[in-house]
Design a protein around this motif. Structure first.
Motif, PDB file in Angstrom:
ATOM      1  N   PRO A 105       0.810  -1.233   0.000  1.00 15.91           N
ATOM      2  CA  PRO A 105       0.000   0.000   0.000  1.00 15.91           C
ATOM      3  C   PRO A 105       0.838   1.275   0.000  1.00 15.91           C
ATOM      4  N   ALA A 106       2.013   1.229   0.637  1.00 16.87           N
ATOM      5  CA  ALA A 106       2.868   2.424   0.670  1.00 16.87           C
ATOM      6  C   ALA A 106       3.690   2.571  -0.603  1.00 16.87           C
ATOM      7  N   ARG A 107       3.690   1.500  -1.432  1.00 21.55           N
ATOM      8  CA  ARG A 107       4.446   1.487  -2.683  1.00 21.55           C
ATOM      9  C   ARG A 107       5.923   1.813  -2.431  1.00 21.55           C
ATOM     10  N   ARG A 108       6.482   1.113  -1.455  1.00 26.17           N
ATOM     11  CA  ARG A 108       7.905   1.261  -1.149  1.00 26.17           C
ATOM     12  C   ARG A 108       8.574  -0.102  -1.215  1.00 26.17           C
ATOM     13  N   ALA A 109       9.808  -0.120  -1.707  1.00 22.81           N
ATOM     14  CA  ALA A 109      10.587  -1.350  -1.754  1.00 22.81           C
ATOM     15  C   ALA A 109      11.973  -1.066  -1.202  1.00 22.81           C
ATOM     16  N   ALA A 110      12.572  -2.096  -0.592  1.00 26.58           N
ATOM     17  CA  ALA A 110      13.904  -1.920  -0.016  1.00 26.58           C
ATOM     18  C   ALA A 110      14.646  -3.246  -0.082  1.00 26.58           C
ATOM     19  N   VAL A 111      15.954  -3.161  -0.127  1.00 26.10           N
ATOM     20  CA  VAL A 111      16.821  -4.340  -0.042  1.00 26.10           C
ATOM     21  C   VAL A 111      17.702  -4.149   1.180  1.00 26.10           C
ATOM     22  N   LEU A 118      12.433   3.316  -7.178  1.00 21.49           N
ATOM     23  CA  LEU A 118      11.802   2.736  -8.364  1.00 21.49           C
ATOM     24  C   LEU A 118      10.800   3.713  -8.958  1.00 21.49           C
ATOM     25  N   THR A 119      10.721   3.720 -10.283  1.00 17.44           N
ATOM     26  CA  THR A 119       9.658   4.481 -10.937  1.00 17.44           C
ATOM     27  C   THR A 119       8.335   3.755 -10.711  1.00 17.44           C
TER      28      THR A 119
END
Length: 228
Positions: free
Chosen positions: A137-143, A150-151
């Motif tokens: 829902p927050a449209r966040r990604a992390a490693v 990210l676009t």
């Protein structure tokens, strides 16, 4: 996520589309039974928001057609029909939810998100694959807790691959998911190649293993446990 809104009231359709697009959904529309039938059978959607009373036919017949064709889309019925029998019939024909009109847009959005979460992400908002974490829902990604820049298209592509782990997603299906009907106008899959390449680069630069594999002649597959 890609949605199809089937609604014959222009003002309501426009309002719902603008609201859901602001929630980062890719929205396509149909205003008649025939338009909806064509799109449902030709394309795949994550969720179909379906009015029952349509010019040219009954939305319940569209549900029967989806069931015959074994299409995987989730369906939320939005209807002014008050009959309990219609609600029961819709749910028995495979609809996931029934939202009577008039409805609040935040409630519709919440039900769409819940449906997508149940169908694609085992009911969770936070996806984890190794060191990769995605807050849907927050449209966040992390490693490894390092945020990925990210676009919108790259994030949508990542969600599509995560929702179909270990399955080959064809280049055509990816193009359609990212661009909708406009994908039919593409002569090549250069856009798909470019988005996949950029997503893979950003993941590997952040320290993630190579989860995204090309399947020659077909498309791409997300392997949660890639070979060393």
């Amino acid at each position: 996520m890609k949605l199809l809104l089937v609604e014959d009231e222009p003002e309501l359709l426009d309002t719902v589309v603008r609201y859901l697009q602001a929630q980062q959904y890719h929205c396509e529309t149909a205003t008649t039974y025939a338009q909806a039938q064509e799109k449902m059978l030709l394309y795949d959607y994550d969720c179909i928001i379906l009015d029952l009373t349509l010019p040219g036919g009954d939305g319940l017949d569209l549900l029967r057609e989806l069931q015959r064709q074994q299409k995987p889309a989730g369906v939320i019925i939005t209807s002014a029909r008050a009959a309990v029998d219609d609600r029961i019939t819709g749910l028995e024909l495979g609809a996931d939810d029934y939202l009577p009109k008039p409805f609040y847009l935040p409630e519709l959005s919440a039900r769409v998100a819940a449906l997508v979460r149940r169908r694609h992400f085992q009911g969770t908002n936070l996806l984890r694959v190794g060191q990769l974490a995605v807050d849907v829902p927050a449209r966040r990604a992390a490693v490894a807790d390092r945020p990925l820049n990210l676009t919108r298209t790259e994030f949508d592509l990542l969600l599509l691959l995560l929702a179909n782990q270990k399955r080959v997603i064809t280049k055509g299906a990816i193009a359609e998911h990212l661009s909708g009907d406009a994908a039919e106008q593409f002569d090549t899959f250069e856009n798909v190649y470019a988005h996949v390449k950029n997503l893979k680069r950003k993941l590997t630069e952040a320290g993630a293993p190579n989860h995204i594999r090309m399947v020659y002649g077909l498309g791409y597959r997300f392997d949660p446990e890639p070979a060393a």
